[in-house]
Design a protein around this motif. Structure first.
Motif, PDB file in Angstrom:
ATOM      1  N   GLY A  61       0.816  -1.212   0.000  1.00 25.57           N
ATOM      2  CA  GLY A  61       0.000   0.000   0.000  1.00 25.57           C
ATOM      3  C   GLY A  61       0.848   1.260   0.000  1.00 25.57           C
ATOM      4  N   LEU A  62       1.940   1.244   0.766  1.00 24.52           N
ATOM      5  CA  LEU A  62       2.825   2.407   0.826  1.00 24.52           C
ATOM      6  C   LEU A  62       3.591   2.611  -0.478  1.00 24.52           C
ATOM      7  CD1 LEU A  62       4.202   1.901   4.426  1.00 24.52           C
ATOM      8  CD2 LEU A  62       2.838   3.850   3.645  1.00 24.52           C
ATOM      9  N   ILE A  63       4.007   1.516  -1.098  1.00 24.59           N
ATOM     10  CA  ILE A  63       4.844   1.620  -2.296  1.00 24.59           C
ATOM     11  C   ILE A  63       4.012   1.824  -3.558  1.00 24.59           C
ATOM     12  CG2 ILE A  63       6.499   0.384  -3.763  1.00 24.59           C
ATOM     13  CD1 ILE A  63       7.453  -1.077  -1.213  1.00 24.59           C
ATOM     14  N   VAL A  64       2.923   1.072  -3.682  1.00 21.26           N
ATOM     15  CA  VAL A  64       2.140   1.075  -4.927  1.00 21.26           C
ATOM     16  C   VAL A  64       0.804   1.788  -4.774  1.00 21.26           C
ATOM     17  CG1 VAL A  64       1.175  -0.405  -6.731  1.00 21.26           C
ATOM     18  CG2 VAL A  64       3.220  -1.139  -5.516  1.00 21.26           C
ATOM     19  N   GLY A  65       0.210   1.702  -3.590  1.00 23.81           N
ATOM     20  CA  GLY A  65      -1.108   2.283  -3.357  1.00 23.81           C
ATOM     21  C   GLY A  65      -2.086   1.221  -2.885  1.00 23.81           C
ATOM     22  N   ASP A  66      -3.082   1.647  -2.144  1.00 23.11           N
ATOM     23  CA  ASP A  66      -4.074   0.710  -1.615  1.00 23.11           C
ATOM     24  C   ASP A  66      -4.859   0.052  -2.743  1.00 23.11           C
ATOM     25  OD1 ASP A  66      -3.346   1.299   0.978  1.00 23.11           O
ATOM     26  OD2 ASP A  66      -4.837   2.890   1.199  1.00 23.11           O
ATOM     27  N   GLY A  67      -5.309  -1.148  -2.478  1.00 21.49           N
ATOM     28  CA  GLY A  67      -6.175  -1.846  -3.432  1.00 21.49           C
ATOM     29  C   GLY A  67      -5.448  -2.640  -4.487  1.00 21.49           C
ATOM     30  N   VAL A  68      -4.115  -2.648  -4.467  1.00 22.10           N
ATOM     31  CA  VAL A  68      -3.374  -3.419  -5.462  1.00 22.10           C
ATOM     32  C   VAL A  68      -3.640  -4.903  -5.240  1.00 22.10           C
ATOM     33  CG1 VAL A  68      -1.264  -3.543  -4.073  1.00 22.10           C
ATOM     34  CG2 VAL A  68      -1.126  -3.773  -6.543  1.00 22.10           C
ATOM     35  N   VAL A  69      -3.827  -5.641  -6.331  1.00 20.80           N
ATOM     36  CA  VAL A  69      -4.131  -7.069  -6.254  1.00 20.80           C
ATOM     37  C   VAL A  69      -2.849  -7.861  -6.433  1.00 20.80           C
ATOM     38  CG1 VAL A  69      -5.438  -8.978  -7.255  1.00 20.80           C
ATOM     39  CG2 VAL A  69      -6.470  -6.703  -7.108  1.00 20.80           C
ATOM     40  N   LEU A  70      -2.578  -8.746  -5.471  1.00 18.83           N
ATOM     41  CA  LEU A  70      -1.384  -9.582  -5.495  1.00 18.83           C
ATOM     42  C   LEU A  70      -1.737 -10.952  -6.052  1.00 18.83           C
ATOM     43  CD1 LEU A  70       1.604 -10.043  -4.638  1.00 18.83           C
ATOM     44  CD2 LEU A  70       0.725 -10.722  -2.390  1.00 18.83           C
ATOM     45  N   LEU A  71      -0.994 -11.377  -7.077  1.00 20.94           N
ATOM     46  CA  LEU A  71      -1.235 -12.664  -7.729  1.00 20.94           C
ATOM     47  C   LEU A  71       0.051 -13.488  -7.703  1.00 20.94           C
ATOM     48  CD1 LEU A  71      -3.002 -11.180 -10.893  1.00 20.94           C
ATOM     49  CD2 LEU A  71      -4.146 -12.181  -8.899  1.00 20.94           C
ATOM     50  N   HIS A  72      -0.015 -14.718  -8.224  1.00 20.27           N
ATOM     51  CA  HIS A  72       1.172 -15.561  -8.382  1.00 20.27           C
ATOM     52  C   HIS A  72       1.110 -16.233  -9.744  1.00 20.27           C
ATOM     53  CE1 HIS A  72       1.075 -15.073  -4.010  1.00 20.27           C
ATOM     54  NE2 HIS A  72       2.386 -15.298  -4.057  1.00 20.27           N
ATOM     55  N   ASP A  73       2.272 -16.342 -10.419  1.00 22.73           N
ATOM     56  CA  ASP A  73       2.279 -17.002 -11.720  1.00 22.73           C
ATOM     57  C   ASP A  73       2.423 -18.519 -11.542  1.00 22.73           C
ATOM     58  OD1 ASP A  73       4.968 -17.614 -11.273  1.00 22.73           O
ATOM     59  OD2 ASP A  73       5.731 -16.118 -12.679  1.00 22.73           O
ATOM     60  N   ALA A  74       2.536 -19.239 -12.648  1.00 19.37           N
ATOM     61  CA  ALA A  74       2.563 -20.708 -12.607  1.00 19.37           C
ATOM     62  C   ALA A  74       3.769 -21.245 -11.844  1.00 19.37           C
ATOM     63  CB  ALA A  74       2.565 -21.261 -14.037  1.00 19.37           C
ATOM     64  N   ASP A  75       4.850 -20.448 -11.759  1.00 17.56           N
ATOM     65  CA  ASP A  75       6.041 -20.880 -11.038  1.00 17.56           C
ATOM     66  C   ASP A  75       6.025 -20.430  -9.574  1.00 17.56           C
ATOM     67  OD1 ASP A  75       7.607 -22.174 -13.207  1.00 17.56           O
ATOM     68  OD2 ASP A  75       7.482 -20.179 -14.098  1.00 17.56           O
TER      69      ASP A  75
END
Length: 202
Positions: A61-75
Motif C-alpha cells: 500500500g505504501l509503495i504502490v497504493g491501496d487496493g493493489v491485487v497480489l497474484l502468483h504465476d505458474a512458477d
C-alpha cells in the motif's frame, strides 16, 4: 508503527521493510487500506502468518497504493495485477517487499540464528567458503534471492555460486552466479536489528 523504511534502492526499484511488532487488530487500526483483506487474513490459522500478510500488504500500500491485487504465476512468483514486478519475503518478526515497473526483482530476509548451521552442508558448494554465522546467512539469503529471481530455472543450491562478499557487518554487496545460465549479478545486503536482508534486480 514499526515501518523501518521504504526507499529507492536503484532506478525504478523500491524496497520496503516492516519490523512486525503489532497485533492483528493493531494493523487494521493503523493501516486503513487493509480493510479489503480482513476476510482473507481471517481464513489463515497461524497468527504469525496473518501478521506477515498484513505487513506485506501494508508495504504494498505504501509503495504502490491501496487496493493493489497480489497474484502468483505458474512458477509461484508473486506479481501485481497492475503489471508491476514484485518480490516478497518474510520471517518471524519482519517482512520485506521490493517493487519495480520494468525490472525483475527479488528479496529475502532471515532472522539471525544458528538454524543455518543445520543446512550449511547442503548450502555451500565445494568452491564456497563461509566461516562466520553472518557469512553463512549471507550465502543463504543470496541464494534464496537468486532462486526467486530466476523462478523458471528451478535452481538448486548447487546452481548458485557466491564468489565474493564485500562490505561490513551492516551492509555490502555479494557477487552471485546463476551457474545454469552462466550469469553473474550483484546481490546487495543489509544487516539490521537481528535480521539479514538481500535483494537484487535484473
Amino acid at each position: 508503527m514499526p515501518l523501518m523504511f521504504v526507499e529507492s534502492v536503484a532506478p525504478d526499484v523500491m524496497l520496503g521493510v516492516w519490523r512486525i511488532e503489532e497485533s492483528v487488530e493493531e494493523f487494521f487500526s493503523i493501516v486503513p487500506g487493509l480493510k479489503d483483506v480482513r476476510e482473507e487474513v481471517g481464513r489463515l490459522k497461524s497468527v504469525q502468518r496473518r501478521l506477515e500478510v498484513l505487513a506485506v500488504r501494508s508495504l504494498l500500500g505504501l509503495i504502490v497504493g491501496d487496493g493493489v491485487v497480489l497474484l502468483h504465476d505458474a512458477d509461484g512468483k508473486p506479481l501485481l495485477e497492475n503489471g508491476m514486478n514484485v518480490g516478497i519475503s518474510h520471517t518471524k518478526g519482519c517482512a520485506a517487499v521490493i517493487v519495480s515497473s520494468c525490472r525483475d526483482v527479488a528479496v529475502d530476509v532471515e532472522y539471525m540464528s544458528g538454524r543455518v548451521e543445520r543446512v550449511v552442508g547442503k548450502l555451500l558448494r565445494d568452491d564456497e567458503t563461509a566461516l562466520t554465522l553472518l557469512d553463512k546467512l549471507l550465502h543463504w539469503c543470496a541464494k534464496e534471492t537468486m532462486y526467486k529471481l530466476y523462478p523458471k530455472d528451478h535452481l538448486a543450491l548447487a546452481d548458485i555460486c557466491v564468489s565474493a562478499i564485500s562490505g561490513d557487518s551492516t551492509s555490502g554487496r555479494i557477487i552471485a552466479k546463476n551457474v545454469q545460465r552462466d550469469e553473474t549479478l550483484n546481490v546487495d545486503y543489509v544487516v539490521f536489528d537481528g535480521f539479514v536482508l538481500t535483494y537484487a534486480a535484473l
